[in-house]
Each structure stands twice: as structure tokens, then as C-alpha cells.
Design a protein around this motif. Sequence first.
Motif, PDB file in Angstrom:
ATOM      1  N   THR A   1     110.274  39.364 -35.141  1.00  0.00           N
ATOM      2  CA  THR A   1     109.088  39.076 -34.336  1.00  0.00           C
ATOM      3  C   THR A   1     108.517  40.327 -33.672  1.00  0.00           C
ATOM      4  O   THR A   1     107.533  40.257 -32.943  1.00  0.00           O
ATOM      5  CB  THR A   1     109.434  38.054 -33.231  1.00  0.00           C
ATOM      6  N   LYS A   2     109.138  41.482 -33.926  1.00  0.00           N
ATOM      7  CA  LYS A   2     108.729  42.674 -33.191  1.00  0.00           C
ATOM      8  C   LYS A   2     107.802  43.587 -33.985  1.00  0.00           C
ATOM      9  O   LYS A   2     106.888  44.194 -33.421  1.00  0.00           O
ATOM     10  CB  LYS A   2     109.995  43.444 -32.785  1.00  0.00           C
ATOM     11  N   ALA A   3     108.086  43.698 -35.291  1.00  0.00           N
ATOM     12  CA  ALA A   3     107.328  44.693 -36.066  1.00  0.00           C
ATOM     13  C   ALA A   3     106.859  44.153 -37.410  1.00  0.00           C
ATOM     14  O   ALA A   3     107.577  43.404 -38.067  1.00  0.00           O
ATOM     15  CB  ALA A   3     108.185  45.936 -36.307  1.00  0.00           C
TER      16      ALA A   3
ATOM     17  N   ALA B   1     102.235  47.755 -36.085  1.00  0.00           N
ATOM     18  CA  ALA B   1     101.757  48.281 -37.370  1.00  0.00           C
ATOM     19  C   ALA B   1     101.331  49.716 -37.076  1.00  0.00           C
ATOM     20  O   ALA B   1     100.189  49.978 -36.685  1.00  0.00           O
ATOM     21  CB  ALA B   1     100.585  47.458 -37.889  1.00  0.00           C
ATOM     22  N   LEU B   2     102.285  50.614 -37.212  1.00  0.00           N
ATOM     23  CA  LEU B   2     102.048  52.006 -36.808  1.00  0.00           C
ATOM     24  C   LEU B   2     102.161  52.927 -38.014  1.00  0.00           C
ATOM     25  O   LEU B   2     102.970  52.674 -38.921  1.00  0.00           O
ATOM     26  CB  LEU B   2     103.082  52.428 -35.755  1.00  0.00           C
ATOM     27  N   GLY B   3     101.397  53.993 -38.013  1.00  0.00           N
ATOM     28  CA  GLY B   3     101.482  54.967 -39.100  1.00  0.00           C
ATOM     29  C   GLY B   3     101.342  54.283 -40.453  1.00  0.00           C
ATOM     30  O   GLY B   3     100.355  53.597 -40.730  1.00  0.00           O
TER      31      GLY B   3
ATOM     32  N   VAL C   1     105.441  46.841 -39.613  1.00  0.00           N
ATOM     33  CA  VAL C   1     106.094  48.061 -40.111  1.00  0.00           C
ATOM     34  C   VAL C   1     105.797  49.160 -39.088  1.00  0.00           C
ATOM     35  O   VAL C   1     104.628  49.442 -38.808  1.00  0.00           O
ATOM     36  CB  VAL C   1     105.525  48.476 -41.493  1.00  0.00           C
ATOM     37  N   ALA C   2     106.867  49.783 -38.526  1.00  0.00           N
ATOM     38  CA  ALA C   2     106.660  50.819 -37.499  1.00  0.00           C
ATOM     39  C   ALA C   2     106.474  52.199 -38.116  1.00  0.00           C
ATOM     40  O   ALA C   2     106.759  53.214 -37.476  1.00  0.00           O
ATOM     41  CB  ALA C   2     107.809  50.812 -36.504  1.00  0.00           C
ATOM     42  N   GLY C   3     106.025  52.237 -39.362  1.00  0.00           N
ATOM     43  CA  GLY C   3     105.677  53.524 -39.971  1.00  0.00           C
ATOM     44  C   GLY C   3     106.652  53.967 -41.026  1.00  0.00           C
ATOM     45  O   GLY C   3     107.585  53.240 -41.383  1.00  0.00           O
ATOM     46  N   ALA C   4     106.404  55.165 -41.531  1.00  0.00           N
ATOM     47  CA  ALA C   4     107.364  55.780 -42.451  1.00  0.00           C
ATOM     48  C   ALA C   4     108.665  55.986 -41.685  1.00  0.00           C
ATOM     49  O   ALA C   4     108.665  56.075 -40.454  1.00  0.00           O
ATOM     50  CB  ALA C   4     106.809  57.109 -42.940  1.00  0.00           C
ATOM     51  N   ASP C   5     109.771  56.057 -42.421  1.00  0.00           N
ATOM     52  CA  ASP C   5     111.068  56.240 -41.758  1.00  0.00           C
ATOM     53  C   ASP C   5     111.204  57.687 -41.296  1.00  0.00           C
ATOM     54  O   ASP C   5     111.365  58.601 -42.106  1.00  0.00           O
ATOM     55  CB  ASP C   5     112.207  55.863 -42.721  1.00  0.00           C
ATOM     56  N   ILE C   6     111.124  57.882 -39.969  1.00  0.00           N
ATOM     57  CA  ILE C   6     111.082  59.238 -39.410  1.00  0.00           C
ATOM     58  C   ILE C   6     112.397  59.987 -39.670  1.00  0.00           C
ATOM     59  O   ILE C   6     112.406  61.211 -39.750  1.00  0.00           O
ATOM     60  CB  ILE C   6     110.737  59.175 -37.901  1.00  0.00           C
ATOM     61  N   SER C   7     113.490  59.233 -39.866  1.00  0.00           N
ATOM     62  CA  SER C   7     114.772  59.924 -40.112  1.00  0.00           C
ATOM     63  C   SER C   7     114.744  60.694 -41.438  1.00  0.00           C
ATOM     64  O   SER C   7     115.547  61.595 -41.647  1.00  0.00           O
ATOM     65  CB  SER C   7     115.934  58.921 -40.101  1.00  0.00           C
TER      66      SER C   7
ATOM     67  N   GLN D   1      97.896  55.021 -35.300  1.00  0.00           N
ATOM     68  CA  GLN D   1      98.218  56.091 -36.266  1.00  0.00           C
ATOM     69  C   GLN D   1      98.805  57.243 -35.441  1.00  0.00           C
ATOM     70  O   GLN D   1      98.089  58.188 -35.105  1.00  0.00           O
ATOM     71  CB  GLN D   1      96.945  56.529 -37.003  1.00  0.00           C
ATOM     72  N   PRO D   2     100.127  57.162 -35.139  1.00  0.00           N
ATOM     73  CA  PRO D   2     100.705  58.156 -34.225  1.00  0.00           C
ATOM     74  C   PRO D   2     101.219  59.433 -34.897  1.00  0.00           C
ATOM     75  O   PRO D   2     101.994  60.184 -34.295  1.00  0.00           O
ATOM     76  CB  PRO D   2     101.871  57.375 -33.596  1.00  0.00           C
ATOM     77  N   GLU D   3     100.745  59.727 -36.123  1.00  0.00           N
ATOM     78  CA  GLU D   3     101.292  60.875 -36.862  1.00  0.00           C
ATOM     79  C   GLU D   3     101.156  62.206 -36.117  1.00  0.00           C
ATOM     80  O   GLU D   3     102.001  63.084 -36.275  1.00  0.00           O
ATOM     81  CB  GLU D   3     100.621  60.995 -38.245  1.00  0.00           C
TER      82      GLU D   3
ATOM     83  N   PRO E   1     114.655  44.747 -40.031  1.00  0.00           N
ATOM     84  CA  PRO E   1     114.231  44.527 -38.648  1.00  0.00           C
ATOM     85  C   PRO E   1     114.918  45.457 -37.643  1.00  0.00           C
ATOM     86  O   PRO E   1     114.319  45.818 -36.624  1.00  0.00           O
ATOM     87  CB  PRO E   1     114.585  43.060 -38.393  1.00  0.00           C
ATOM     88  N   ASP E   2     116.159  45.889 -37.931  1.00  0.00           N
ATOM     89  CA  ASP E   2     116.848  46.781 -36.989  1.00  0.00           C
ATOM     90  C   ASP E   2     116.177  48.152 -36.917  1.00  0.00           C
ATOM     91  O   ASP E   2     116.352  48.885 -35.943  1.00  0.00           O
ATOM     92  CB  ASP E   2     118.337  46.914 -37.357  1.00  0.00           C
ATOM     93  N   LYS E   3     115.394  48.511 -37.920  1.00  0.00           N
ATOM     94  CA  LYS E   3     114.626  49.777 -37.908  1.00  0.00           C
ATOM     95  C   LYS E   3     113.129  49.486 -37.878  1.00  0.00           C
ATOM     96  O   LYS E   3     112.312  50.273 -38.364  1.00  0.00           O
ATOM     97  CB  LYS E   3     114.979  50.624 -39.132  1.00  0.00           C
ATOM     98  N   LEU E   4     112.776  48.349 -37.308  1.00  0.00           N
ATOM     99  CA  LEU E   4     111.378  47.906 -37.190  1.00  0.00           C
ATOM    100  C   LEU E   4     110.640  48.007 -38.529  1.00  0.00           C
ATOM    101  O   LEU E   4     109.466  48.360 -38.595  1.00  0.00           O
ATOM    102  CB  LEU E   4     110.656  48.680 -36.077  1.00  0.00           C
TER     103      LEU E   4
END
Length: 260
Positions: A59-61, A109-111, A63-69, A133-135, A22-25
Motif C-alpha cells: 500500500t506504500k509504493a 511513483a518516483l524517478g 515504484v520508488a524508482g530505479a534501484d539506487i543500490s 522525478q528526484p534524479e 514491497p520491502d524495497k518499495l
Amino acid sequence: MPYQTLLTDLTENIYIITINRPDKLNALNKVVIEELSDAINEIYNNPEIKSAIITGSGTKAFVAGADISEFTALNSENGKALAEKGQKSIFNKIENAAKPIVAAVNGFALGGGCELAMACHFRLASDNAKFGQPEVNLGLVPGYGGTQRLTHLIGKGKAMELILTGNMIDANEALRLGLVNHVATQENLLNETKKILQTINSKAPLAIAEAIALVNYAASGNANGLLKEIEAFGKLSGTADVKEGATAFLEKRKPNFTGK
Ligand code: COA
């Protein structure tokens, strides 16, 4: 099996996989990808599991996508391998599972998160959910099936706009477009999802498996789906569960399906 990034629960034949960062969505890093692949295998192999839910922790996410890091080390080769491995070991496997796998989208639910939800057989969303889909913001295109599944689900024009702009839509717009089937409050989301799966779990498992395969077949644009349906109908007609279903109806009782 204890996981580092997933919580799992199997109650009343419904397997719930909760992505738990959850700390990284709940972003999909390498560990989540490995563990999610194992958890999907568990759905395939464990006869106690009749259906499954994928959701996100907090309660926030969702999955906010692939891990951009992990994207700073991308190159042409490992990028292709990343997309291919994910598609084969998770996204296509979810779509082609013989048991229903449903996304309970409890926030962003992004990317890869939107793609994960779309790989599921259908989706419910909480009223705070957001899809996108913010890729293109990162110089990429979706790599886990987003261009294909979003187009199938909501049509070319809307999919094109969402993918080219990278804009997000809210749960009600997702409902209007047919991207999700139902919207619930955050509190009720899991229960509403479970209720639908309890209904499905009471049906004949071989019929459910054939129905999933046939609808997938239609959605992938294959021309001879009607022939496939005839074959499936014939195959199922020889099963013990058909006899049980018909007999139970005539005897005015609930059927007791055995999956045979
Ligand atoms: N990969 C890695 N980390 C992510 C992430 C992702 N896809 N999405 C969110 N995070 C991390 C943030 O870096 C932040 O970490 P930090 O607290 O260590 O700085 C934490 O999750 C919380 O996110 P934050 O951006 O602070 O929350 P917010 O409410 O301000 O914004 C979003 C939420 C979803 C709009 C924003 O996080 C976002 O745009 N995420 C990326 C979405 C994306 O492009 N996904 C597609 C990847 S292909």
C-alpha cells in the motif's frame, strides 16, 4: 510464467502486472527490468490479453524508482546502456503497444516509477500516491523518458520545476495537472482501473490499436497527424468490424467484434 519480482494475473482479458518488491518499495533493479520486459512481450504476443494494468505491491509504493543500490557501479558507458535498454525494452514498448496499458499508481511513483506510469497510456492514482522525478538529488537526470513525457503531459514550466527541484506532488495535484486521469481510494483503485478497461475491451481491437498510435503520434509533436488519421480511417473502413459495428447499431444489439 512464474517471475521472481512480478505477480501476474490474467482474468477476463485484463492482464495485471504487479511489481512485487514491497520491502524495497518496488524499486526497479536489474531483475525487475528483465522480467518487466518479458511481461510486456507477453502483452504483445498473447491474444487472450486485450489490455493491461501495471501496479505495485503493498500500500506504500507503486515504484520508488530505479534501484539506487545498483547506482554505485555506474559509469558513463553502463549508465547510457542502462537508460537505453530500459527505454527500448520497456518504456517505449509500453507506449507503443497496440493494446491499452494503464498504470494504477498505488503509492510513491518516483524517478523510474513516475516514468513507468507516464509510459502507460493513461494513469489512475490512489489518494496516497506521490509523484516526482528526484534524479537531481543523485546527480542525475531522468533516463527512462521523464524529461520528455512529463513535459508532454503537464507542460514545460511545471515539468521544469518538478525535474529541477526533485520535489514530490500528491495525487490531487497530479490530477489537477493532468498527470493522472482519476484519483480513487487505495481500496477501489484496481476496480476503477478495471472498469475503464472493460469498457475499452468491448470496442473493436483494430480501432483501439489505431487510436493509440494516432494519439501517440499527436503527442510526439508530429505535424502530419491529420494525414495519418485519414489513412487509419480508410484502413479501418475496410474491416469486418466496421460492418459489424454499423450492423449491430442498426439492429439495436451489442456488436460482436472479432478484430478482423
Ligand atoms: N532504490 C533502492 N532501495 C529503495 C529505493 C530505491 N529507489 N527506494 C526505497 N528503497 C528502500 C529503502 O532503502 C529501504 O530499504 P531498507 O529497509 O533495507 O533500508 C526501503 O526501501 C524502505 O524505504 P524507506 O526510505 O525506509 O521509506 P520511507 O517511507 O522513509 O521513504 C521514500 C520513502 C520513497 C521517500 C524514500 O524511500 C526515497 O526517497 N526513495 C528513493 C526515491 C528516489 O530517489 N528514486 C529515484 C531513483 S533514480
